[in-house]
Scaffold this motif. Structure first.
Motif, PDB file in Angstrom:
ATOM      1  N   ARG A 195       0.942  -1.087   0.161  1.00  0.00           N
ATOM      2  CA  ARG A 195       0.135   0.183   0.059  1.00  0.00           C
ATOM      3  C   ARG A 195       0.803   1.304  -0.015  1.00  0.00           C
ATOM      4  O   ARG A 195       0.574   2.237  -0.807  1.00  0.00           O
ATOM      5  CB  ARG A 195      -1.045  -0.316   1.330  1.00  0.00           C
ATOM      6  N   ILE A 196       1.954   1.316   0.786  1.00  0.00           N
ATOM      7  CA  ILE A 196       2.833   2.227   1.044  1.00  0.00           C
ATOM      8  C   ILE A 196       3.702   2.790  -0.190  1.00  0.00           C
ATOM      9  O   ILE A 196       3.837   3.721  -0.497  1.00  0.00           O
ATOM     10  CB  ILE A 196       3.359   2.475   2.188  1.00  0.00           C
ATOM     11  N   CYS A 197       4.176   1.725  -0.921  1.00  0.00           N
ATOM     12  CA  CYS A 197       4.672   1.887  -2.304  1.00  0.00           C
ATOM     13  C   CYS A 197       3.646   2.114  -3.387  1.00  0.00           C
ATOM     14  O   CYS A 197       4.202   2.441  -4.602  1.00  0.00           O
ATOM     15  CB  CYS A 197       5.461   0.498  -2.697  1.00  0.00           C
ATOM     16  N   ASP A 198       2.655   2.095  -3.144  1.00  0.00           N
ATOM     17  CA  ASP A 198       1.615   2.444  -4.318  1.00  0.00           C
ATOM     18  C   ASP A 198       1.700   1.414  -5.203  1.00  0.00           C
ATOM     19  O   ASP A 198       1.623   1.634  -6.549  1.00  0.00           O
ATOM     20  CB  ASP A 198       1.656   3.714  -4.805  1.00  0.00           C
ATOM     21  N   ALA A 199       2.109   0.201  -4.837  1.00  0.00           N
ATOM     22  CA  ALA A 199       2.371  -0.882  -5.864  1.00  0.00           C
ATOM     23  C   ALA A 199       1.167  -1.640  -6.275  1.00  0.00           C
ATOM     24  O   ALA A 199       0.003  -1.938  -5.197  1.00  0.00           O
ATOM     25  CB  ALA A 199       3.415  -1.834  -5.390  1.00  0.00           C
ATOM     26  N   ASP A 200       1.023  -2.400  -7.327  1.00  0.00           N
ATOM     27  CA  ASP A 200      -0.140  -3.345  -7.735  1.00  0.00           C
ATOM     28  C   ASP A 200       0.025  -4.486  -7.089  1.00  0.00           C
ATOM     29  O   ASP A 200      -0.805  -5.163  -6.681  1.00  0.00           O
ATOM     30  CB  ASP A 200      -0.141  -3.616  -8.972  1.00  0.00           C
ATOM     31  N   GLU A 201       1.389  -5.125  -6.906  1.00  0.00           N
ATOM     32  CA  GLU A 201       1.649  -6.364  -6.304  1.00  0.00           C
ATOM     33  C   GLU A 201       3.178  -6.185  -5.348  1.00  0.00           C
ATOM     34  O   GLU A 201       4.074  -5.661  -6.180  1.00  0.00           O
ATOM     35  CB  GLU A 201       1.653  -7.513  -7.058  1.00  0.00           C
ATOM     36  N   VAL A 202       3.225  -7.093  -4.458  1.00  0.00           N
ATOM     37  CA  VAL A 202       4.557  -7.249  -3.853  1.00  0.00           C
ATOM     38  C   VAL A 202       4.519  -8.633  -3.439  1.00  0.00           C
ATOM     39  O   VAL A 202       3.746  -9.208  -3.031  1.00  0.00           O
ATOM     40  CB  VAL A 202       4.866  -6.414  -2.723  1.00  0.00           C
ATOM     41  N   VAL A 203       5.763  -9.487  -4.171  1.00  0.00           N
ATOM     42  CA  VAL A 203       5.917 -10.628  -3.918  1.00  0.00           C
ATOM     43  C   VAL A 203       7.236 -11.149  -3.213  1.00  0.00           C
ATOM     44  O   VAL A 203       8.228 -10.123  -3.319  1.00  0.00           O
ATOM     45  CB  VAL A 203       5.816 -11.645  -5.275  1.00  0.00           C
ATOM     46  N   LEU A 204       7.187 -11.931  -1.961  1.00  0.00           N
ATOM     47  CA  LEU A 204       8.491 -12.287  -1.363  1.00  0.00           C
ATOM     48  C   LEU A 204       8.803 -13.719  -1.925  1.00  0.00           C
ATOM     49  O   LEU A 204       8.039 -14.574  -1.818  1.00  0.00           O
ATOM     50  CB  LEU A 204       7.942 -12.313  -0.027  1.00  0.00           C
ATOM     51  N   PHE A 205      10.099 -13.799  -2.315  1.00  0.00           N
ATOM     52  CA  PHE A 205      10.584 -15.225  -2.669  1.00  0.00           C
ATOM     53  C   PHE A 205      11.651 -15.493  -1.592  1.00  0.00           C
ATOM     54  O   PHE A 205      12.539 -14.713  -1.093  1.00  0.00           O
ATOM     55  CB  PHE A 205      11.246 -15.224  -4.038  1.00  0.00           C
ATOM     56  N   GLU A 206      11.724 -16.877  -1.384  1.00  0.00           N
ATOM     57  CA  GLU A 206      12.818 -17.255  -0.687  1.00  0.00           C
ATOM     58  C   GLU A 206      14.297 -17.506  -1.361  1.00  0.00           C
ATOM     59  O   GLU A 206      14.245 -17.579  -2.483  1.00  0.00           O
ATOM     60  CB  GLU A 206      12.667 -18.781  -0.096  1.00  0.00           C
ATOM     61  N   ARG A 207      15.134 -16.815  -0.741  1.00  0.00           N
ATOM     62  CA  ARG A 207      16.498 -16.569  -1.451  1.00  0.00           C
ATOM     63  C   ARG A 207      17.152 -17.728  -2.280  1.00  0.00           C
ATOM     64  O   ARG A 207      17.497 -17.688  -3.427  1.00  0.00           O
ATOM     65  CB  ARG A 207      17.408 -16.090  -0.543  1.00  0.00           C
ATOM     66  N   ALA A 208      17.019 -18.959  -1.725  1.00  0.00           N
ATOM     67  CA  ALA A 208      17.873 -20.174  -2.156  1.00  0.00           C
ATOM     68  C   ALA A 208      16.991 -20.831  -3.318  1.00  0.00           C
ATOM     69  O   ALA A 208      17.474 -21.217  -4.389  1.00  0.00           O
ATOM     70  CB  ALA A 208      18.361 -21.217  -1.125  1.00  0.00           C
ATOM     71  N   THR A 209      15.791 -21.103  -2.913  1.00  0.00           N
ATOM     72  CA  THR A 209      14.980 -21.962  -3.853  1.00  0.00           C
ATOM     73  C   THR A 209      14.121 -20.907  -4.891  1.00  0.00           C
ATOM     74  O   THR A 209      13.433 -21.322  -5.828  1.00  0.00           O
ATOM     75  CB  THR A 209      13.959 -22.764  -3.087  1.00  0.00           C
ATOM     76  N   PHE A 210      13.771 -19.557  -4.494  1.00  0.00           N
ATOM     77  CA  PHE A 210      13.091 -18.812  -5.154  1.00  0.00           C
ATOM     78  C   PHE A 210      11.795 -19.141  -5.241  1.00  0.00           C
ATOM     79  O   PHE A 210      10.858 -18.935  -6.155  1.00  0.00           O
ATOM     80  CB  PHE A 210      13.590 -18.448  -6.653  1.00  0.00           C
ATOM     81  N   LEU A 211      11.138 -19.990  -4.167  1.00  0.00           N
ATOM     82  CA  LEU A 211       9.630 -20.114  -4.007  1.00  0.00           C
ATOM     83  C   LEU A 211       9.189 -19.061  -3.213  1.00  0.00           C
ATOM     84  O   LEU A 211       9.575 -18.346  -2.716  1.00  0.00           O
ATOM     85  CB  LEU A 211       9.821 -21.241  -3.063  1.00  0.00           C
ATOM     86  N   VAL A 212       7.728 -18.783  -3.990  1.00  0.00           N
ATOM     87  CA  VAL A 212       7.032 -17.879  -3.598  1.00  0.00           C
ATOM     88  C   VAL A 212       6.652 -18.121  -1.821  1.00  0.00           C
ATOM     89  O   VAL A 212       6.178 -19.087  -1.778  1.00  0.00           O
ATOM     90  CB  VAL A 212       5.650 -17.540  -4.245  1.00  0.00           C
ATOM     91  N   ILE A 213       6.801 -17.281  -1.229  1.00  0.00           N
ATOM     92  CA  ILE A 213       6.365 -17.582   0.322  1.00  0.00           C
ATOM     93  C   ILE A 213       5.449 -16.560   0.693  1.00  0.00           C
ATOM     94  O   ILE A 213       4.760 -16.964   1.604  1.00  0.00           O
ATOM     95  CB  ILE A 213       7.537 -17.497   1.311  1.00  0.00           C
ATOM     96  N   SER A 214       5.236 -15.560   0.078  1.00  0.00           N
ATOM     97  CA  SER A 214       4.172 -14.565   0.494  1.00  0.00           C
ATOM     98  C   SER A 214       3.831 -13.523  -0.554  1.00  0.00           C
ATOM     99  O   SER A 214       4.748 -13.101  -1.384  1.00  0.00           O
ATOM    100  CB  SER A 214       4.438 -13.963   1.778  1.00  0.00           C
ATOM    101  N   HIS A 215       2.607 -13.039  -0.724  1.00  0.00           N
ATOM    102  CA  HIS A 215       2.315 -11.996  -1.781  1.00  0.00           C
ATOM    103  C   HIS A 215       1.472 -11.045  -1.177  1.00  0.00           C
ATOM    104  O   HIS A 215       0.260 -11.526  -0.334  1.00  0.00           O
ATOM    105  CB  HIS A 215       2.218 -12.481  -3.064  1.00  0.00           C
ATOM    106  N   ALA A 216       1.371  -9.601  -1.623  1.00  0.00           N
ATOM    107  CA  ALA A 216       0.089  -8.967  -1.563  1.00  0.00           C
ATOM    108  C   ALA A 216      -0.293  -8.243  -2.459  1.00  0.00           C
ATOM    109  O   ALA A 216       0.501  -7.868  -3.571  1.00  0.00           O
ATOM    110  CB  ALA A 216       0.676  -7.753  -0.399  1.00  0.00           C
ATOM    111  N   GLN A 217      -1.339  -8.051  -2.793  1.00  0.00           N
ATOM    112  CA  GLN A 217      -2.004  -7.227  -3.921  1.00  0.00           C
ATOM    113  C   GLN A 217      -2.670  -6.044  -3.476  1.00  0.00           C
ATOM    114  O   GLN A 217      -3.409  -6.052  -2.467  1.00  0.00           O
ATOM    115  CB  GLN A 217      -2.994  -8.202  -4.703  1.00  0.00           C
ATOM    116  N   ALA A 218      -2.499  -4.841  -4.164  1.00  0.00           N
ATOM    117  CA  ALA A 218      -3.291  -3.595  -3.846  1.00  0.00           C
ATOM    118  C   ALA A 218      -4.845  -3.799  -4.110  1.00  0.00           C
ATOM    119  O   ALA A 218      -5.283  -4.385  -4.859  1.00  0.00           O
ATOM    120  CB  ALA A 218      -2.919  -2.459  -5.050  1.00  0.00           C
TER     121      ALA A 218
END
Length: 433
Positions: A195-218
């Motif tokens: 919300r504060i970045c005024d982004a459409d989506e923010v996605v968090l990836f685990e560093r080694a595997t690059f699996l998605v662990i969480s995301h947020a949508q505006a």
């Protein structure tokens, strides 16, 4: 350090070791052809998100081994299991025997680890004609459900997977997310950051595997076609916003909007012209920062922002010198742009693509730090975030402001500065190893 016992089971040659090697050992799909069948049980300790260790038991699928699992080693194998992953080969020539083994595993799980979560992967779906995949997968899911209900298992998740596309990342992202204890708190703070970045989506990836662990949508109203994140320069509005925030929950007051006294330094930070794709030099080792810019979080300028200035937001947890932030406060209003239609597999496709690029960087003796991709519709920023994660911020393109295209110059620097300043906050929820 938390250890979780994970059973990986299924018939011989169903693809268990191949998928494990791709997710956790950085194999390419084509490289799995040289893997030999698993004999008996192979133990692997896989570190995930730093302090979470998966005690992965990769169980061979030959009939002789199943006899041992169900009789002599029954308690050893099935005791204290946190999570079961059972793999079916969609092209199996003896599905009846496969389901007999599956039923035996479920019975042993109910006896020794009744609280374990169960995931079933119908694998090698790439071998099925594309027009028939949905129908065949649904039929296989029906049979799996019947087997589960037959032994009293009420809750399970089923996925169709292949090592050749994003479905493997989709399934494993869902699986590992179930092992993260504070995932709800993490998602809540990620929504605030989006919300504060005024982004459409923010996605968090685990560093080694690059699996998605969480995301947020505006959250979008969709009632009109206004611009994003309107900033109101009004102390009275800010006081009202603070009071509402206290009522909604004091824990998420990690950013307060404020005008910047000087945006020249921010505008000059890492300015790139009309570059459509570039690797990012910004990371925890080399954060973006300009001495003339303030130490607060920054929100990219929107068409509705008065005065033509980029705006900054401060953090009680992150600001090292609050006196560098402008004295006037601001109140942010939610964007009202219509919600676009997204590809349901977009995150997993990105996981697959970026991980392959990351591996290519390693082969070239280079370290992947991040990248940004921009076209006429959006800008995507991918950057190293906490010690154990990467973050991706998606921002829709806006009309040009003062001749500057959205996603470059000050707008890019503001988003990257937000990422930099949020790192220490998110480290609280994703501990270092």
């Amino acid at each position: 350090m938390a250890k979780k016992k994970v059973l990986l089971m299924g018939k011989a040659h169903s693809g268990k070791t191949s998928m494990r090697s791709i997710i956790f050992a950085n194999y390419l799909a084509r490289d799995t052809m040289r893997l030999s069948p698993t004999l008996d049980v192979e133990h692997h300790h896989v570190r995930f998100l730093g302090d979470l260790v998966l005690n992965l038991w990769d169980c061979g699928g030959q009939d002789a081994f199943y006899e041992s699992y169900f009789e002599r080693d029954r308690e050893t194998i099935f005791r204290s299991v946190e999570l079961l992953i059972y793999v079916f080969d969609i092209e199996s020539d003896c599905p009846e025997k496969d389901f007999d083994h599956f039923a035996g595993v479920l019975e042993a799980m109910e006896e020794n680890s009744p609280d374990a979560r169960i995931f079933v992967l119908v694998h090698k779906m790439d071998l099925v004609a594309e027009e028939e995949r949905d129908l065949i997968l649904e039929d296989r899911k029906r049979l799996i459900e019947e087997s589960c209900l037959g032994v009293g298992v009420q809750h399970f998740q089923c996925f169709g997977t292949s090592i050749w596309d994003e479905t493997l990342y989709k399934a494993w992202s869902e699986i590992v997310t179930n092992l993260i204890p504070n995932i709800g708190v993490l998602e809540s703070h990620l929504s605030d950051f989006c919300r504060i970045c005024d982004a459409d989506e923010v996605v968090l990836f685990e560093r080694a595997t690059f699996l998605v662990i969480s995301h947020a949508q505006a959250k979008r109203d969709g009632d009109n076609s206004g611009g994003g994140g309107l900033i109101m320069d009004d102390n009275k509005d800010h006081q009202q916003h603070q009071e509402e925030s206290k009522e909604d929950g004091a824990d998420n007051h990690f950013m307060e909007s404020a005008w910047a006294e000087n945006t020249d330094g921010l505008a000059s930070a890492q300015k790139q012209g009309d570059i459509q794709m570039s690797t990012s030099p910004h990371s925890q080792l080399s954060p973006i920062h300009d001495s003339s810019a303030d130490d607060g979080m920054a929100t990219p300028q929107t068409p509705g922002s008065p005065g033509g200035n980029a705006t900054h937001t401060g953090s009680t947890a992150a600001i090292s010198n609050p006196h560098q932030v402008g004295g006037k406060t601001a109140n942010q209003i939610t964007s009202t742009s219509p919600t676009p239609q997204f590809d349901a597999h977009r995150f997993e496709k990105i996981s697959n693509i970026v991980k392959q690029f990351k591996l290519s960087c390693g082969k070239a003796q280079s370290q992947f730090q991040g990248m940004d991709v921009r076209n006429s519709k959006f800008t995507a920023f991918i950057d190293a975030f906490t010690a154990n994660t990467y973050i991706m911020v998606i921002v829709s393109s806006k009309p040009q402001i003062n001749g500057q295209e959205w996603g470059s110059g000050v707008h890019k620097a503001a988003t990257l500065l937000n990422i930099q300043k949020a790192r220490s906050h998110f480290e609280q929820f994703i501990p270092r190893s």
